[in-house]
Design a protein around this motif. Structure first.
Motif, short mmCIF file in Angstrom:
data_model
loop_
_atom_site.label_atom_id
_atom_site.label_comp_id
_atom_site.label_asym_id
_atom_site.label_seq_id
_atom_site.Cartn_x
_atom_site.Cartn_y
_atom_site.Cartn_z
N ARG A 31 37.03 34.58 37.36
CA ARG A 31 37.25 33.26 36.77
C ARG A 31 36.08 32.83 35.91
O ARG A 31 36.25 32.23 34.84
CB ARG A 31 37.48 32.22 37.89
CG ARG A 31 38.82 32.31 38.58
CD ARG A 31 39.10 31.07 39.41
NE ARG A 31 38.09 30.87 40.44
CZ ARG A 31 38.19 31.35 41.68
NH1 ARG A 31 39.27 32.10 42.01
NH2 ARG A 31 37.25 31.14 42.56
N ARG A 32 34.85 33.15 36.38
CA ARG A 32 33.65 32.72 35.66
C ARG A 32 33.50 33.46 34.33
O ARG A 32 33.12 32.86 33.30
CB ARG A 32 32.41 32.95 36.52
CG ARG A 32 31.13 32.36 35.95
CD ARG A 32 29.97 32.59 36.88
NE ARG A 32 29.56 33.98 36.91
CZ ARG A 32 28.74 34.53 36.01
NH1 ARG A 32 28.25 33.81 35.00
NH2 ARG A 32 28.41 35.80 36.09
N HIS B 91 36.05 34.90 42.13
CA HIS B 91 35.14 33.92 41.54
C HIS B 91 34.49 34.47 40.27
O HIS B 91 34.35 33.77 39.25
CB HIS B 91 34.08 33.53 42.57
CG HIS B 91 33.09 32.52 42.07
ND1 HIS B 91 31.91 32.88 41.43
CD2 HIS B 91 33.11 31.16 42.09
CE1 HIS B 91 31.25 31.79 41.09
NE2 HIS B 91 31.95 30.73 41.48
N GLN B 92 34.10 35.73 40.31
CA GLN B 92 33.45 36.36 39.15
C GLN B 92 34.43 36.50 37.98
O GLN B 92 34.07 36.28 36.82
CB GLN B 92 32.90 37.73 39.56
CG GLN B 92 32.08 38.43 38.49
CD GLN B 92 30.71 37.81 38.30
OE1 GLN B 92 30.53 36.59 38.45
NE2 GLN B 92 29.73 38.64 37.96
N GLU C 8 42.45 34.54 36.50
CA GLU C 8 42.45 35.20 37.81
C GLU C 8 43.66 36.12 37.89
O GLU C 8 44.79 35.69 37.62
CB GLU C 8 42.52 34.16 38.93
CG GLU C 8 42.43 34.76 40.32
CD GLU C 8 42.31 33.68 41.40
OE1 GLU C 8 42.83 33.92 42.51
OE2 GLU C 8 41.71 32.63 41.13
#
Length: 366
Positions: free
Chosen positions: A28-29, A25-26, A34
């Motif tokens: 991608r943010r 998630h980090q 990914e």
């Protein structure tokens, strides 16, 4: 041991999956992309040595033998590539998994001990023999043995009842050899509690309310978790009377109220409905503040003993106690072995406050 390893592995999978999800998630943010997982064979080769060196040997071996180990290895390599220090991460995950494992093992042991304390209490009479058994350092071993026997189809209650007579003989033989008194003297707490507070309950002759924890767990077979639940039930029954509820559970004779609740639960009686009377009839509030705790104990006992539908008001007469009879009669009951074999109970052997009466409807006699 196999079950314990399974708990460790499940906890490991959960923690590493959470870490992997957060890492992805980090990424991608922050980068909008990914990373792909590395090849399974390369990942296994890269992290197998780290796992073996940083985790307890048997657990590391169990981990690397799992069918999904290659996928777990891929997750670990991906975490390393994302900037996670595996030299810190791996021991931390192992500690979390080991803590989960210990919790399950402790719960299983506690559950077995609590279960067998109740069965022992239902099978053997209150007295020095029963107290010696549950207070023994070898009690956990005994509960494990009883659990195994039961799983093999053995009637453990019958074994306990038979062993009781032999144990009583040992108790007397040792006392005679040492020149002591084999009989257990009736304690002051048992004498003072004699009457409505103990009718229908199996209360040991040496009841010691000075040791609240010991009285609950060792003498009355009420575990800490059960006691906490009974306290919660009282507070639920007195929602706008928190201070008074605390006074009740802090009262010296609270263990006897807890024993009454436990006995009613074994008889599948609606304890919550009985306790609700403490809010419906607050006549216990009348009187000196210094005696509030004593009045609450009496009110709670009355609420638990009266059948549902019976008037809860203060107008009906309270049971009276014959103190002379109380001091001359033992509050313990005799061994249950004869009853277990089908023999008729011997009425003279039962203490006066345990004989059948109007209050006996509130709990199952043993």
């Amino acid at each position: 041991m196999q079950e314990a390893v399974g708990v460790f592995l499940d906890a490991w999978r959960l923690v590493t999956a959470v870490a992997d999800a957060v890492s992805r998630h980090q990424l991608r943010r922050l980068s909008g992309r990914e990373e792909e997982l590395p090849l399974a064979e390369e990942a296994v080769s890269e992290v197998a040595g780290d796992v073996q060196s940083m985790i307890q040997t048997e657990m590391a071996t169990a981990l690397t033998r799992q069918a999904d180990w290659p996928h777990m290895a891929q997750q670990l390599v991906a975490l390393r590539q994302a900037g996670v220090d595996l030299s810190r991460f791996l021991p931390e995950v192992a500690e979390i998994a080991a803590t989960s494992q210990d919790s399950v093992l402790e719960h299983a042991a506690t559950s077995h001990e609590g279960k067998w304390e109740r069965k022992l209490r239902e099978t053997l009479p209150a007295g020095p023999v029963r107290e010696a058994i549950v207070s023994s350092p070898r009690w956990p071993e005994m509960t494990a043995a009883m659990e195994r026997l039961e799983q093999q189809g053995v009637d453990v209650r019958s074994v306990l009842a038979t062993a009781h007579d032999q144990a009583v003989g040992v108790h007397h033989a040792v006392a005679q050899h040492l020149g002591g008194d084999a009989a257990t003297a009736t304690s002051r707490d048992a004498l003072l509690s004699y009457g409505p507070l103990t009718v229908g309950l199996d209360i040991p002759k040496n009841l010691n309310l000075d040791d609240r924890e010991g009285a609950l767990e060792k003498q009355l077979a009420i575990s800490p978790s059960e006691n906490q639940r009974y306290v919660w039930m009282v507070r639920q029954a007195m929602p706008d009377l928190e201070r008074e509820a605390d006074l009740l559970v802090a009262a010296r004779q609270w263990p006897l109220i807890a024993a009454r609740i436990a006995d009613m639960e074994r008889g599948r009686q609606p304890v919550a409905e009985h306790l609700a009377r403490l809010s419906q009839d607050t006549s216990w509030q009348e009187g000196p503040q210094s005696l509030m705790g004593r009045r609450l104990v009496q009110a709670a006992n009355d609420a638990l003993r009266k059948p549902i539908g019976a008037p809860a008001g203060p107008g009906e007469p309270r049971a009276r106690v014959n103190t002379a009879a109380a001091r001359s009669t033992s509050p313990s009951v005799g061994p249950l072995k004869a009853a277990a074999r089908g023999a008729a109970p011997v009425t003279p052997g039962v203490a006066a406050h345990r004989e059948a009466g109007p209050a006996a409807k509130s709990g199952r006699r043993r």
